[in-house]
Motif scaffolding. Structure first.
Motif, PDB file in Angstrom:
ATOM      1  N   PHE A   1      -2.012  -3.571  -4.965  1.00 44.33           N
ATOM      2  CA  PHE A   1      -1.293  -2.391  -4.511  1.00 44.33           C
ATOM      3  C   PHE A   1      -2.474  -1.472  -4.284  1.00 44.33           C
ATOM      4  O   PHE A   1      -3.293  -0.971  -4.984  1.00 44.33           O
ATOM      5  CB  PHE A   1      -0.355  -1.709  -5.570  1.00 44.33           C
TER       6      PHE A   1
ATOM      7  N   VAL B   1       4.498  -7.776  -6.952  1.00 48.13           N
ATOM      8  CA  VAL B   1       3.183  -7.094  -6.116  1.00 48.13           C
ATOM      9  C   VAL B   1       1.943  -7.709  -6.890  1.00 48.13           C
ATOM     10  O   VAL B   1       1.753  -7.411  -8.283  1.00 48.13           O
ATOM     11  CB  VAL B   1       3.291  -5.540  -5.975  1.00 48.13           C
TER      12      VAL B   1
ATOM     13  N   ASP C   1       0.823  -1.314  -0.169  1.00 52.90           N
ATOM     14  CA  ASP C   1      -0.077   0.288  -0.223  1.00 52.90           C
ATOM     15  C   ASP C   1       0.943   1.171  -0.154  1.00 52.90           C
ATOM     16  O   ASP C   1       2.271   1.227   0.084  1.00 52.90           O
ATOM     17  CB  ASP C   1      -0.985  -0.119   1.438  1.00 52.90           C
TER      18      ASP C   1
END
Length: 276
Positions: A254, A251, A130
């Motif tokens: 996100f 990732v 994040d």
């Protein structure tokens, strides 16, 4: 030469300038037995960046300390179930002396050596990350140095909860710069993109190695600002976190949005292939 301290004994003295003012720098190195991932690059960076801080250290002395650390610690982490290796940490400070910010004369540097088990990766098909609420400010004089001044990263790391593996910090313009412990690499059509080294608090060893290898393979690499829109937009083909201890981490989610997750880069750049 430096004074050598072991973290599992007395540690650094209370008057050490690294303890008092963050006057020093450190390296964390992934080890397997008596070998380390990109070990030479880690030691070379410590010598180079210590020189930028005015702390004298020779790479031959650091190598001797690593050899002593292997003799002291490697057997403690051998033959463990699901062995992932161990992590060697070298903390170099200006030493002990001088009341206040101004260093005293004739100070001898201190090196503290510690070791810990290597944690298993907590993800299989990519990690969740994040955007941090903590902004990252990089002093040009300290850009790229893995100094002991890491309070911004400490504050940001407090936001890592639940399934989050990492939070990514932004500069004053809102551009994504780096994670609390990782560098960033973005794949868009035909190009790999990463924030420029001058914008980074820590210019990672694995980051530089990956960029060199991509360019050697004929891949196009751009060092430029990376916006949140670049990552969450339709042209993102992959977003990666780089760290020489944990490797290349794709990732998959996100800022609450799913991303295309491809572990191909992580497979190509396996830290265990970089032991020396």
């Amino acid at each position: 030469m430096f004074n050598l301290y072991w973290a599992d004994e007395s540690g650094l003295p209370a008057g050490d300038r690294g303890v008092a003012y963050g006057d020093g720098l450190f390296e964390t190195i992934r080890m397997h037995g008596d070998r380390g991932v990109l070990l030479s690059r880690h030691l070379a960076r410590m010598v180079r960046d210590a020189g930028r801080l005015g702390i004298p250290v020779a790479i031959t002395d650091l190598r001797k300390a690593c050899t002593a650390a292997v003799s002291r610690y490697a057997d403690r982490f051998a033959n463990k179930e699901n062995d992932c290796g161990w992590v060697l940490k070298l903390t170099l400070t200006r030493g002990e002396g001088g009341r206040g910010y101004q260093p005293g004369s004739g100070i001898r540097p201190n090196l503290m050596v510690s070791a810990s088990p290597m944690a298993a990766a907590p993800f299989t098909f990519g990690a969740a990350a994040d955007v941090s609420r903590v902004p990252l400010t990089v002093n040009p004089l300290l850009a790229g140095i893995k100094s002991l001044n890491r309070l911004e990263q400490v504050m940001a790391a407090r936001e890592i909860t639940g399934e989050l593996f990492e939070v990514v910090m932004s500069d004053s313009a809102g551009n994504l710069v780096e994670g609390t412990r990782t560098n960033l690499l973005l794949r868009v059509p035909g190009v790999w993109v990463t924030p420029p080294a001058k914008s980074l608090a820590v210019a990672g060893i694995l980051r530089q190695w990956v960029l060199e290898k991509l360019r050697a393979k004929g891949e196009v690499v751009e060092e430029r600002a990376v916006s949140i829109g670049d990552v969450l937009g339709p042209h993102c083909e992959g977003f990666y976190l780089l760290n020489s201890v944990i490797g290349v981490v794709p990732v998959r989610r996100f800022a609450g949005q799913d991303l295309p997750a491809d572990d191909g880069l992580a497979t190509i750049f396996n830290p265990l292939d970089l032991l020396e």
